[in-house]
Scaffold this motif. Structure first.
Motif, PDB file in Angstrom:
ATOM      1  N   GLU A   1       0.791  -1.228   0.000  1.00 30.22           N
ATOM      2  CA  GLU A   1       0.000   0.000   0.000  1.00 30.22           C
ATOM      3  C   GLU A   1       0.824   1.280   0.000  1.00 30.22           C
ATOM      4  O   GLU A   1       0.329   2.328  -0.390  1.00 30.22           O
ATOM      5  CB  GLU A   1      -0.933   0.001   1.227  1.00 30.22           C
ATOM      6  CG  GLU A   1      -1.867  -1.207   1.285  1.00 30.22           C
ATOM      7  CD  GLU A   1      -2.692  -1.366   0.034  1.00 30.22           C
ATOM      8  OE1 GLU A   1      -3.078  -0.351  -0.579  1.00 30.22           O
ATOM      9  OE2 GLU A   1      -2.950  -2.514  -0.348  1.00 30.22           O
TER      10      GLU A   1
ATOM     11  N   THR B   1       3.530   4.000  -1.110  1.00 26.35           N
ATOM     12  CA  THR B   1       4.310   4.475  -2.236  1.00 26.35           C
ATOM     13  C   THR B   1       5.491   5.275  -1.689  1.00 26.35           C
ATOM     14  O   THR B   1       5.497   5.695  -0.541  1.00 26.35           O
ATOM     15  CB  THR B   1       3.459   5.381  -3.136  1.00 26.35           C
ATOM     16  OG1 THR B   1       2.932   6.452  -2.341  1.00 26.35           O
ATOM     17  CG2 THR B   1       2.296   4.604  -3.744  1.00 26.35           C
TER      18      THR B   1
ATOM     19  N   THR C   1      -2.222   4.401   2.950  1.00 33.51           N
ATOM     20  CA  THR C   1      -1.806   5.359   1.912  1.00 33.51           C
ATOM     21  C   THR C   1      -1.777   6.779   2.464  1.00 33.51           C
ATOM     22  O   THR C   1      -0.979   7.611   2.012  1.00 33.51           O
ATOM     23  CB  THR C   1      -2.735   5.296   0.695  1.00 33.51           C
ATOM     24  OG1 THR C   1      -4.066   5.649   1.081  1.00 33.51           O
ATOM     25  CG2 THR C   1      -2.749   3.894   0.089  1.00 33.51           C
TER      26      THR C   1
END
Length: 392
Positions: A197, A199, A277
């Motif tokens: 999840e 980045t 996120t």
């Protein structure tokens, strides 16, 4: 795989069953509870157990190899304790599993009944309930003491004379149960979920915001957090992001009346994947829980999820938390009642992004090495191997 499929059957008063059939039970938790569903149930299912989960839900379905068996959600606490627990028992018997793993103290009588009917029974103790009861100020003090000791005795007697295993979320809780029957499985984050999840947003490109995730209550420091964000100079551009549910609802109304509310972004309850996120859009994770019996020896998953996401943390100066934060130099410890000190900690991290980023990296590495579910999963699977093989 740590667990091989067991195909031999065993006869019990409820009929012949397969020893790899596992039933998890909860009358209180939400269907996709992180510890129950995403960690324990999914880990068992991925290791060749046939796993069902009896829990509050709206339909019978299979997700990630786990069958969810729905029970009715009761809003009234009295009805939940009596009517819902009976519904759990009826559905549990109908499933005819080999191991029954339950997650709520109100299900202790159900666990005893299942044991009498020849089942293997595991009690999963998420929190120190007797101490929790002592902190419930809406109960008269004398009644608190009576209920707390009643629950303590019930847990003591049932764990020694009925249940086959006890799983606890912390070492502190585990000390109250029989050593030979008990395993501590801590509520650390799954590295696999985090990597899926998250980045790679560079730390200095994130907004200068602070995030809190979880139940939103007075004892979890919501008022102190709002006061603190109000005290951070506005030129820092800092807001407080809240992801969770206010309990009780009138606390939400009180919070909206506070002077710092205009610098709060409230998201409400959010799917866990979306919360992960969100960590990439903020600079700081916060958990300034009050030093109650319920929290002072706890290991909240939010702390380790912040660390796993590379966030420096601001947390209460409890001895257990202090040991972790100071060992890895990954955050700032504060008096949870001192909003001014909390505000100063926020401002320092925003003014010193290089040091804050290094704190986050050290916390992230600590989770990768020490504080992750993959390590706890191995303990859980070995524990199950012992439970299911003892009749072989």
């Amino acid at each position: 795989m740590l667990i091989t499929r067991l195909t031999s059957g065993i006869n019990t008063p409820m009929g012949k069953i397969n020893k790899h059939k596992i039933i998890h039970l909860s009358s209180v938790h939400k269907p996709f509870d992180i510890r129950i569903f995403h960690k324990e149930c999914r880990s068992l299912a991925e290791n060749n157990f046939n796993v069902s989960l009896i829990i509050q839900h709206d339909k019978d379905e299979v997700i990630d190899k786990v069958r969810i068996i729905p029970i009715t959600k009761e809003l009234n606490r009295f009805y939940r304790i009596f009517r819902t627990t009976w519904q759990v028992y009826v559905k549990a018997r109908a499933e005819n599993g080999y191991v029954y793993h339950f997650h709520d103290p109100e299900l202790i009588p159900i666990g005893i009944c299942l044991k009498i009917n020849g089942k293997k029974v595991i009690y999963d103790v998420h929190e120190n309930v007797p101490d929790q009861i002592l902190d419930k100020h809406w109960l008269p003090k004398g009644l608190r003491w009576l209920i707390s000791n009643g629950v303590k005795f019930l847990e003591w007697a049932s764990s020694r004379y009925f249940f086959d295993g006890i799983v606890t979320a912390t070492d502190f809780i585990g000390k109250r149960f029989p050593l030979k029957k008990t395993i501590v499985v801590k509520n650390f984050p799954k590295l696999s979920s985090q990597s899926e999840e998250l980045t790679s947003v560079p730390y200095k490109q994130r907004s200068p915001h602070v995030i809190y995730v979880g139940g939103i209550t007075e004892q979890r420091g919501i008022k102190e957090m709002i006061k603190a964000i109000e005290l951070v100079p506005k030129q820092r551009g800092a807001n407080l992001h809240l992801a969770g549910e206010f309990v009780p609802h009138n606390l939400f109304l009180e919070a909206q009346e506070m002077a710092g509310w205009d610098r709060v972004t409230f998201f409400g309850l959010m799917p866990h994947k979306k919360v992960l996120t969100m960590f990439q859009s903020v600079r700081i994770g916060i958990a300034i829980l009050h030093p109650t019996k319920q929290y002072i020896e706890s290991l909240p998953i939010k702390l380790f999820e912040y660390m796993s996401a590379g966030l420096p943390v601001i947390v209460s100066n409890f001895p257990l938390w202090k040991e972790i934060i100071e060992k890895h130099n990954c955050g700032i410890l504060v008096d949870p009642f001192d909003s001014k000190r909390v505000a100063q900690a926020i401002e320092w991290l925003l003014q010193n992004p290089d040091e804050a980023e290094e704190m986050g990296k050290r916390g992230q590495e600590a989770v990768r090495r020490f504080y992750n579910w993959e390590g706890e999963e191995k303990k859980l699977l070995q524990f199950y191997k012992k439970i299911v093989s003892c009749d072989s």
